[in-house]
Design an enzyme around this catalytic site. Structure first.
Site, PDB file in Angstrom:
ATOM      1  N   MET A   1      -7.010  17.243   7.939  1.00 32.59           N
ATOM      2  CA  MET A   1      -7.096  16.500   6.726  1.00 32.59           C
ATOM      3  C   MET A   1      -5.760  15.937   6.170  1.00 32.59           C
ATOM      4  SD  MET A   1      -8.893  17.969   3.026  1.00 32.59           S
ATOM      5  CE  MET A   1     -10.244  18.071   3.586  1.00 32.59           C
TER       6      MET A   1
ATOM      7  N   TYR B   1      -7.538  21.705  15.936  1.00 32.92           N
ATOM      8  CA  TYR B   1      -8.934  22.153  15.728  1.00 32.92           C
ATOM      9  C   TYR B   1      -9.712  21.766  17.074  1.00 32.92           C
ATOM     10  CZ  TYR B   1      -8.971  22.390  10.516  1.00 32.92           C
ATOM     11  OH  TYR B   1      -8.816  22.805   9.225  1.00 32.92           O
TER      12      TYR B   1
ATOM     13  N   LYS C   1      -8.125  -7.270  -4.233  1.00 30.90           N
ATOM     14  CA  LYS C   1      -9.121  -6.188  -4.401  1.00 30.90           C
ATOM     15  C   LYS C   1      -8.755  -4.804  -3.627  1.00 30.90           C
ATOM     16  CE  LYS C   1     -11.653  -8.386  -0.661  1.00 30.90           C
ATOM     17  NZ  LYS C   1     -12.672  -9.266  -0.055  1.00 30.90           N
TER      18      LYS C   1
HETATM   19  C1  LIG Z   1     -12.088 -10.343   0.635  1.00 31.10           C
HETATM   20  C2  LIG Z   1     -12.396 -11.508   0.236  1.00 31.10           C
HETATM   21  C3  LIG Z   1     -11.429 -12.805   0.380  1.00 31.10           C
HETATM   22  C4  LIG Z   1     -10.178 -12.430   1.347  1.00 31.10           C
HETATM   23  O1  LIG Z   1     -10.395 -12.404   2.562  1.00 31.10           O
HETATM   24  P1  LIG Z   1      -9.097 -12.279   3.884  1.00 31.10           P
HETATM   25  O2  LIG Z   1      -9.838 -12.022   4.843  1.00 31.10           O
HETATM   26  O3  LIG Z   1      -8.761 -10.773   3.422  1.00 31.10           O
HETATM   27  O4  LIG Z   1      -8.203 -13.296   3.651  1.00 31.10           O
HETATM   28  C5  LIG Z   1     -11.736 -14.233   0.217  1.00 31.10           C
HETATM   29  N1  LIG Z   1     -12.835 -14.270  -0.597  1.00 31.10           N
HETATM   30  C6  LIG Z   1     -13.859 -13.303  -0.703  1.00 31.10           C
HETATM   31  C7  LIG Z   1     -15.158 -13.648  -1.193  1.00 31.10           C
HETATM   32  C8  LIG Z   1     -13.622 -12.028  -0.226  1.00 31.10           C
HETATM   33  O5  LIG Z   1     -14.452 -11.050  -0.424  1.00 31.10           O
END
Ligand SMILES: *Cc1c(COP(=O)(O)O)cnc(C)c1O
Length: 363
Positions: free
Chosen positions: A306, A258, A38
């Site tokens: 930025m 800044y 993801k």
């Molecule tokens: C993100 C996620 C993982 C992976 O978790 P890590 O801590 O990055 O290994 C596994 N299961 C679910 C449901 C997640 O949302």
């Protein structure tokens, strides 16, 4: 590699990702180890990480959204590819058409998938998430009880896995870990038999009790330490560098950046480099983080802007325009940078913006 110069680049060691997956697989004798890709493989690039893991034999992949799944699908042919974020209204046909497995997150999701399968006239595969403590996604205890009373609710749902997610796996002695493991076992035991998926990265280090039919690490694949406070057992994956654009000499008393949060306390050399908070270098590291040059720390001074950051290179005569400063690498892990930013290594990596040039060392 492109001939077009870049002011910031992220080098991703795909061989290290694969080595990390293999070492996590060795820790999980009870079943395969999936890859969680993801957020564009935690910023590393899912289109590169997916094929590398697939070539190494990984056959289970998780992403968060449908768009992520559609983008990854051609890179992991034949593998299970699941969307963690539940079943959005209207999503069933597109998931099914691309062989993408939903992770059903509520009884409402179950009903929607069941009715979709009914319309297809054949069972359709799905993963069922059970909530054992996160109170986020997954059937709660009441919904599990309803399912137990009426298993016909699962008609047409070809259950690939029951899945639950640990709340505090990185805190090995947190009693929540054992409580969730036991709640998961009890919930599954009352439902039709199907394989189970439990551990994330840190869960793989909790012991045999947290092994299941499918582990789901993300962070550890990318070199984030799954056992905070102990030496990191994973290989480093990411190297983040930024190129110095200008170096200027400042008189004592000259403010930088800044809001003039830093002022030269001596005659100083200040390097300006081409990375900023829009690249994912959090503004909260202003005045707190280091870059590294030839293995030596270079203090980041003034506000992160930025697109730019400024460094006091008075003690580094070797730093000139065109020099590269390392922000993530051997000297400073994502977890280290996270401390300066007031966050965790996950947010450091997933913040790295698409405009940072990606370079891949192949698997
Ligand atoms: C993100 C996620 C993982 C992976 O978790 P890590 O801590 O990055 O290994 C596994 N299961 C679910 C449901 C997640 O949302």
């Amino acid at each position: 590699m492109s001939a077009v110069p870049a002011s910031a680049e992220l080098e991703v060691d795909l061989a290290a990702v694969v080595a990390n997956w293999r070492s996590l697989s060795a820790r999980h004798p009870t079943g395969p180890v999936a890859g969680v890709l993801k957020a564009d493989a935690y910023g590393m690039g899912a289109a590169a990480v997916g094929p590398a893991l697939h070539a190494a034999g990984c056959r289970h992949f998780f992403v968060a959204t449908i768009d992520e799944a559609l983008a990854l699908r051609p890179h992991v042919p034949g593998a299970m590819l699941a969307v963690l974020g539940g079943l959005l209204p209207g999503a069933a046909p597109v998931l099914d058409a691309h062989d993408i497995t939903p992770v059903l997150a509520s009884l409402r999701d179950v009903e929607a998938w069941r009715s979709y399968a009914h319309g297809c006239g054949r069972p359709r595969p799905a993963i069922l998430q059970l909530d054992t403590g996160m109170a986020r996604l997954g059937l709660d205890a009441g919904e599990v009880a309803r399912l137990r009373q009426d298993p016909a609710l699962l008609e047409g749902v070809a259950l690939r896995y029951y899945l639950t997610h640990l709340v505090s796996a990185e805190i090995a002695d947190d009693p929540t870990n054992a409580a969730q493991r036991d709640r998961f076992a009890a919930a599954c035991a009352g439902l039709p038999p199907a394989p189970r998926s439990l551990a994330n990265s840190s869960g793989l280090f909790l012991g045999a009790g947290w092994q299941s039919d499918l582990a789901r690490p993300g962070a550890a694949l990318y070199g984030i330490n799954p056992v905070p406070g102990q030496p990191n057992p994973m290989r480093r994956v990411a190297t983040l560098r930024t190129q110095v654009l200008t170096v200027r000499e400042l008189a004592t008393g000259t403010p930088v950046g800044y809001n003039a949060t830093w002022t030269a306390a001596r005659t100083s050399r200040i390097a300006t480099a081409g990375i900023g908070y829009a690249d994912g270098l959090h503004r909260s590291v202003s005045g707190r983080a280091m870059a590294f040059f030839d293995g030596r720390p270079v203090p980041l001074v003034g506000r992160v802007s930025m697109d730019l950051t400024t460094y006091d290179v008075t003690d580094h005569p070797g730093i000139v325009p065109g020099s590269w400063l390392t922000l993530i690498g051997a000297e400073q892990s994502p977890d280290d940078l996270a401390i300066a930013a007031g966050t965790n290594g996950y947010e450091v990596l997933t913040s790295l913006a698409p405009r940072i040039r990606r370079l891949y060392r192949s698997a």
